[in-house]
Design a protein around this motif. Structure first.
Motif, PDB file in Angstrom:
ATOM      1  N   TRP A  71       6.852   3.569   2.279  1.00 24.01           N
ATOM      2  CA  TRP A  71       8.486   3.710   2.054  1.00 24.01           C
ATOM      3  C   TRP A  71       8.554   1.725   2.267  1.00 24.01           C
ATOM      4  N   ALA A  72       8.627   1.221   2.120  1.00 30.80           N
ATOM      5  CA  ALA A  72       8.545  -0.429   2.067  1.00 30.80           C
ATOM      6  C   ALA A  72       9.869  -1.092   1.491  1.00 30.80           C
ATOM      7  N   HIS A  73      10.789  -1.711   1.912  1.00 34.61           N
ATOM      8  CA  HIS A  73      12.288  -2.739   2.016  1.00 34.61           C
ATOM      9  C   HIS A  73      11.152  -4.313   1.394  1.00 34.61           C
ATOM     10  N   ARG A  74      11.335  -3.917   0.249  1.00 34.35           N
ATOM     11  CA  ARG A  74      11.298  -5.962  -0.151  1.00 34.35           C
ATOM     12  C   ARG A  74      12.103  -6.666   0.838  1.00 34.35           C
ATOM     13  N   VAL A  75      11.734  -7.800   0.608  1.00 33.33           N
ATOM     14  CA  VAL A  75      12.228  -8.535   1.538  1.00 33.33           C
ATOM     15  C   VAL A  75      12.103 -10.233   0.979  1.00 33.33           C
ATOM     16  N   GLY A  76      12.925 -10.634  -0.128  1.00 31.12           N
ATOM     17  CA  GLY A  76      13.141 -11.781  -0.849  1.00 31.12           C
ATOM     18  C   GLY A  76      13.193 -11.242  -2.661  1.00 31.12           C
ATOM     19  N   ASP A  77      12.954 -11.852  -3.261  1.00 28.41           N
ATOM     20  CA  ASP A  77      12.629 -11.552  -4.319  1.00 28.41           C
ATOM     21  C   ASP A  77      11.476 -10.932  -5.737  1.00 28.41           C
ATOM     22  N   GLU A  78      11.022 -10.007  -6.447  1.00 27.63           N
ATOM     23  CA  GLU A  78      10.087  -9.227  -6.698  1.00 27.63           C
ATOM     24  C   GLU A  78       9.430 -11.116  -7.662  1.00 27.63           C
ATOM     25  N   GLY A  79       7.948 -11.084  -7.333  1.00 25.55           N
ATOM     26  CA  GLY A  79       7.729 -12.345  -7.470  1.00 25.55           C
ATOM     27  C   GLY A  79       7.561 -13.760  -6.813  1.00 25.55           C
ATOM     28  N   PRO A  86       8.566   0.601  -7.559  1.00 23.56           N
ATOM     29  CA  PRO A  86      10.008   0.936  -7.231  1.00 23.56           C
ATOM     30  C   PRO A  86      10.264   2.299  -6.980  1.00 23.56           C
ATOM     31  N   SER A  87      11.940   2.772  -5.988  1.00 27.23           N
ATOM     32  CA  SER A  87      11.196   4.208  -5.204  1.00 27.23           C
ATOM     33  C   SER A  87      13.433   4.638  -6.085  1.00 27.23           C
ATOM     34  N   SER A  88      13.267   5.473  -6.652  1.00 28.72           N
ATOM     35  CA  SER A  88      14.194   5.633  -7.152  1.00 28.72           C
ATOM     36  C   SER A  88      15.538   6.248  -6.077  1.00 28.72           C
ATOM     37  N   GLY A  89      14.488   6.721  -4.784  1.00 29.41           N
ATOM     38  CA  GLY A  89      15.782   7.297  -4.701  1.00 29.41           C
ATOM     39  C   GLY A  89      16.426   6.389  -2.988  1.00 29.41           C
ATOM     40  N   GLU A  90      15.639   5.781  -2.862  1.00 27.18           N
ATOM     41  CA  GLU A  90      15.578   5.426  -1.450  1.00 27.18           C
ATOM     42  C   GLU A  90      16.353   3.551  -1.585  1.00 27.18           C
ATOM     43  N   GLY A  91      15.670   2.675  -2.682  1.00 25.69           N
ATOM     44  CA  GLY A  91      16.423   1.658  -2.688  1.00 25.69           C
ATOM     45  C   GLY A  91      15.527   1.067  -2.611  1.00 25.69           C
ATOM     46  N   GLY A  92      14.394   1.488  -2.366  1.00 22.17           N
ATOM     47  CA  GLY A  92      13.225   0.502  -1.622  1.00 22.17           C
ATOM     48  C   GLY A  92      12.301   0.804  -2.579  1.00 22.17           C
ATOM     49  N   TYR A  93      10.674   0.777  -1.944  1.00 18.31           N
ATOM     50  CA  TYR A  93       9.273   0.544  -3.096  1.00 18.31           C
ATOM     51  C   TYR A  93       8.242   1.417  -2.080  1.00 18.31           C
ATOM     52  N   THR A  94       7.532   2.058  -3.290  1.00 17.60           N
ATOM     53  CA  THR A  94       6.034   2.756  -2.168  1.00 17.60           C
ATOM     54  C   THR A  94       4.973   1.916  -2.829  1.00 17.60           C
ATOM     55  N   LEU A  95       4.494   2.160  -1.562  1.00 24.11           N
ATOM     56  CA  LEU A  95       3.023   0.942  -1.511  1.00 24.11           C
ATOM     57  C   LEU A  95       1.533   2.271  -1.944  1.00 24.11           C
ATOM     58  N   VAL A  96       1.205   1.222  -2.500  1.00 16.70           N
ATOM     59  CA  VAL A  96      -0.618   2.422  -2.915  1.00 16.70           C
ATOM     60  C   VAL A  96      -1.295   1.248  -2.399  1.00 16.70           C
ATOM     61  N   GLY A  97      -2.423   0.936  -1.755  1.00 19.81           N
ATOM     62  CA  GLY A  97      -3.346   0.057  -1.472  1.00 19.81           C
ATOM     63  C   GLY A  97      -4.497   0.322  -0.048  1.00 19.81           C
ATOM     64  N   HIS A  98      -4.650  -0.604   0.016  1.00 20.76           N
ATOM     65  CA  HIS A  98      -5.053  -0.885   1.221  1.00 20.76           C
ATOM     66  C   HIS A  98      -5.575  -2.050   1.490  1.00 20.76           C
ATOM     67  N   LYS A  99      -5.299  -2.437   3.248  1.00 18.64           N
ATOM     68  CA  LYS A  99      -5.137  -4.189   4.032  1.00 18.64           C
ATOM     69  C   LYS A  99      -6.860  -3.801   4.903  1.00 18.64           C
ATOM     70  N   ASN A 103       5.890   7.113   7.942  1.00 15.96           N
ATOM     71  CA  ASN A 103       5.678   6.901   7.008  1.00 15.96           C
ATOM     72  C   ASN A 103       4.303   7.162   6.134  1.00 15.96           C
ATOM     73  N   ALA A 104       3.785   6.538   5.367  1.00 19.03           N
ATOM     74  CA  ALA A 104       2.442   7.551   4.507  1.00 19.03           C
ATOM     75  C   ALA A 104       1.892   6.103   4.340  1.00 19.03           C
ATOM     76  N   PHE A 105       1.078   5.624   5.673  1.00 20.69           N
ATOM     77  CA  PHE A 105      -0.009   4.572   6.232  1.00 20.69           C
ATOM     78  C   PHE A 105      -1.353   4.924   7.020  1.00 20.69           C
ATOM     79  N   ARG A 106      -1.883   5.403   6.607  1.00 18.31           N
ATOM     80  CA  ARG A 106      -3.488   5.472   7.494  1.00 18.31           C
ATOM     81  C   ARG A 106      -4.102   4.746   8.082  1.00 18.31           C
ATOM     82  N   LEU A 107      -3.988   4.223   9.630  1.00 15.22           N
ATOM     83  CA  LEU A 107      -5.267   3.239  10.143  1.00 15.22           C
ATOM     84  C   LEU A 107      -6.026   4.206  10.380  1.00 15.22           C
ATOM     85  N   MET A 108      -7.393   3.677   9.173  1.00 17.68           N
ATOM     86  CA  MET A 108      -8.757   3.864   8.868  1.00 17.68           C
ATOM     87  C   MET A 108      -9.964   2.875  10.109  1.00 17.68           C
TER      88      MET A 108
END
Length: 543
Positions: free
Chosen positions: A276-284, A200-213, A249-254
Motif C-alpha cells: 500500500w502507498a499514498h500518491r505524492v503529487g499528481d499522477e504522471g 488505485p486501491s478502492s478501499g483506502e484512498g491509496g494505491y497498491t504497488l507491484v514490482g521490484h527495486k 505492508n506487503a514488501f519483501r527485502l530480498m
C-alpha cells in the motif's frame, strides 16, 4: 607511559587524532558560515563540532566494522524484513537527529537555517558518512510531504529531533526517517523506464504497488518515496513500512547490497507484492515531484564529498606534523608541503562552493535569481566536487604511507566512501546533461550563473580571462553534449574562484593561478614553487 617492548621502543608515531573539535579546527568553515548568513547558529555548530570530532568519530569504527544484517524472518517463520545494526550506529543517528542534521532547516525558519543545516551535515560527514544517507533523504522529503495535507503527520514527525529505530506504525512513533526507491535494474538513471505498477486501491484512498527495486536506500526507514507507473503515468508515492490499518505492508527485502564502502548504511533490493502507498503529487508527475528533492540531495552529495576531503586532509596534516623522516617532520619537507597545501586549497574551495549553494537554497523561496543559481549550481557542484574526492583521499592516504592503507588509520574507510557521491543521485554524465538542459530550457539559470561570476569581475587576472571565455562558450553550450564534462568542470572552477575572491580568502589568488591560470600539473602537489605552503597548511589545521 606504556612499558617498552623487549625488542623495540615505540616512537616516531603520531598521537591519536580523535578528540579534536571539528568546528574550532576549521577556519574556512567558520568564515563560510558567517559569510553565508548563518552566524546566528554558531552555538549549535560549535556543540556539534566537538561531538563529531570526539564521541561520534569513536563510535563510527564499530558502526562500520559490524555491518548491517538482514533478518527476513523470525525463528517461527514470520516475515520480519528488518535490518539489524550495531548499537553505535543507532547512537550516531540519535545524535545527528537530535542536533538537527536532518531537519534544522525545517524547524527553524530564520534566514541562514539551510546554511547551518549544511554545516551540520558537513561536520557529521567527517565523522560517520554512512549514516548521512537516511539523514539526507529524510531532510529532502519534508518539503514534498508538507504539500500533501494527508501526509502532514509524516512531514511533522520527520522534523522532530528524536530518533526512534523501532519497527512500529507511525502513530506509535515520535520521530520517523525516510528512504527512497527509484532505481530498477532495467532502467538505472532512466527512471521513466520503470516497470513497477501502481493500481488505485478502492478501499483506502491509496494505491497498491507491484514490482521490484534494484536499489532501495535505507530499508530500515519508516517510509519510502518510490516511483511507479500509475494509470496516468510515472508517479511518486509514499510507501510506509506499516499500512494505515496497523498491519505490516506487503514488501519483501530480498537482500542487502554488498557495497564497496558505505558499510554502516544499508542498501537493498525489494519486491512490492501489493504494497500500500499514498500518491505524492499528481499522477504522471513523478519525476517533477522527485526533482523538487534533487536540489537538496545533490547539495548533500557536495557536502558529503567536501566532508570526506576535509577529514582526509586533517588526517594527513596531523600525521605529517608528528611523523619524522630524513631528520625532520614530514610536514617540514618542501615537497610534502606542496602536497598538503594543494589538498588544503582543494578542500577549502569545495566547502566554500557548497555553502554558497546552501545560501542559494536558503533564499530560493523569495529570490528568483538565487533559485536559478541553486538549480544549476547543484548539478555543477555535484559533478565536480564528487569527482575530485577519490583522487583527493588517495593522495591523503599516500601522506601516511603504508599506515594509510590500514583500517585503523581511517583512510581506507574514507577511500571506499569517496566514489559514492559521484554515483548516488545521478552519475557524472547525468549531472552534465542536466546542466546542458538547464542552459537550454531555463535561460534564467545561465543569467544567474554569469551574474555570480560577474560579481567577482576585476579581482584577479586569471579569473577575468576565464570569465571572458565562459561568456562566449555558454552561448552555444546547450548543443555541445560531447564536451559537456569539460564545460561543467570549467564552470565549477569559475564558481569556486568567484566565491573565494569575493570572500577575500587568503587562498583565492593561488586557486586562480593554479586552477584557472594553468600554474599546476595533473597531480596534487604541483603548485608553483613560490606559493606560501606553510600558511595554507596552518590555515587548514591549527597545531
Amino acid at each position: 607511559m606504556t612499558a617498552p617492548f623487549p625488542t623495540h621502543d615505540v616512537d616516531n608515531q603520531p598521537p591519536e587524532f580523535a578528540g579534536r573539535d571539528l568546528w574550532a579546527d576549521d577556519i574556512a568553515l567558520r568564515e563560510a558560515v558567517e559569510r553565508e548568513g548563518a552566524v546566528v547558529f554558531r552555538g549549535p555548530l560549535e556543540a556539534y563540532g566537538r561531538l563529531a570530532g570526539g564521541d561520534l568519530l569513536r563510535l563510527s569504527f564499530d558502526a562500520h566494522r559490524d555491518r548491517p544484517r538482514l533478518r527476513t524472518h523470525d525463528r517461527f517463520g514470520h516475515r520480519l524484513d528488518l535490518v539489524e545494526f550495531h548499537p553505535n550506529y543507532h547512537a550516531v543517528m540519535a545524535s545527528a537527529i537530535e542536533h538537527g542534521v536532518s531537519a534544522l532547516s525545517w524547524r527553524d525558519d530564520r534566514p541562514g537555517s539551510h546554511v547551518a543545516r549544511a554545516a551540520l551535515s558537513y561536520l557529521h560527514g567527517q565523522a560517520e558518512p554512512g549514516s548521512s544517507c537516511p539523514l539526507t533523504m529524510t531532510h529532502a522529503a519534508v518539503p514534498v510531504l508538507r504539500r500533501e495535507a494527508t501526509l502532514h503527520e509524516w512531514a511533522a514527525k520527520a522534523t522532530v529531533p528524536h530518533y526512534d529505530p523501532g519497527d512500529v506504525p507511525i502513530g506509535r512513533k515520535r520521530g520517523v526517517t525516510l528512504g527512497m526507491g527509484m532505481t530498477e535494474k532495467q532502467g538505472g538513471s532512466d527512471v521513466r523506464a520503470n516497470t513497477t505498477r501502481a493500481v488505485p486501491s478502492s478501499g483506502e484512498g491509496g494505491y497498491t504497488l507491484v514490482g521490484h527495486k534494484w536499489f532501495f536506500s535505507a530499508p530500515m526507514s519508516d517510509g519510502f518515496l518510490v516511483l511507479a507507473q500509475a494509470p496516468g503515468g510515472l508517479s511518486c508515492f509514499l510507501m510506509p513500512r506499516w499500512r494505515p490499518d496497523g498491519t505490516r505492508n506487503a514488501f519483501r527485502l530480498m537482500r542487502l547490497k554488498d557495497k564497496l564502502g558505505d558499510w554502516s548504511n544499508a542498501s537493498s533490493e525489494v519486491e512490492f507484492d501489493g504494497a500500500w502507498a499514498h500518491r505524492v503529487g499528481d499522477e504522471g508527475r513523478g519525476v517533477a515531484t522527485i526533482i523538487e528533492m534533487v536540489m537538496l540531495t545533490r547539495l548533500d552529495c557536495m557536502l558529503g564529498s567536501s566532508a570526506l576531503m576535509r577529514m582526509a586532509l586533517a588526517q594527513a596534516v596531523h600525521h605529517a606534523r608528528h611523523r619524522h623522516a630524513f631528520g625532520k617532520a614530514l610536514a617540514a619537507h618542501a615537497l610534502m608541503q606542496n602536497v598538503l597545501a594543494d589538498l588544503a586549497l582543494e578542500a577549502e574551495a569545495s566547502l566554500a562552493f557548497s555553502l554558497r549553494v546552501a545560501r542559494a537554497v536558503d533564499r530560493s523561496g523569495g529570490d528568483a535569481r538565487e533559485a536559478a543559481l541553486a538549480r544549476i549550481a547543484t548539478a555543477i557542484g555535484k559533478f565536480h566536487i564528487c569527482k575530485r574526492a577519490p583522487a583527493f583521499v588517495n593522495e591523503a592516504q599516500e601522506c601516511l604511507g603504508g599506515a594509510g592503507y590500514v583500517e585503523e588509520s581511517l583512510l581506507p574507510r574514507l577511500y571506499r566512501q569517496a566514489p559514492l557521491n559521484s554515483i548516488w543521485e545521478g552519475s557524472g554524465n547525468i549531472q552534465c546533461l542536466d546542466v546542458l538542459r538547464a542552459l537550454s530550457r531555463e535561460p534564467e539559470t545561465r543569467a544567474a550563473f554569469l551574474a555570480e561570476l560577474e560579481a567577482a569581475s576585476g579581482l584577479d587576472p586569471a579569473f577575468e580571462r576565464e570569465l571572458a571565455a565562459l561568456r562566449t562558450e555558454l552561448v552555444h553550450a546547450s548543443a555541445a553534449e560531447a564536451g559537456a564534462r569539460r564545460l561543467v568542470e570549467r564552470m565549477a572552477l569559475a564558481l569556486q574562484a568567484s566565491v573565494l575572491l569575493r570572500a577575500a580568502s587568503p587562498v583565492a589568488e593561488l586557486f586562480c593561478r593554479s586552477r584557472l591560470g594553468g600554474e599546476r600539473g595533473q597531480a596534487f602537489g604541483t603548485l608553483p614553487g613560490d606559493a606560501r605552503f606553510t600558511s595554507l597548511i596552518d590555515r587548514a589545521l591549527p597545531e
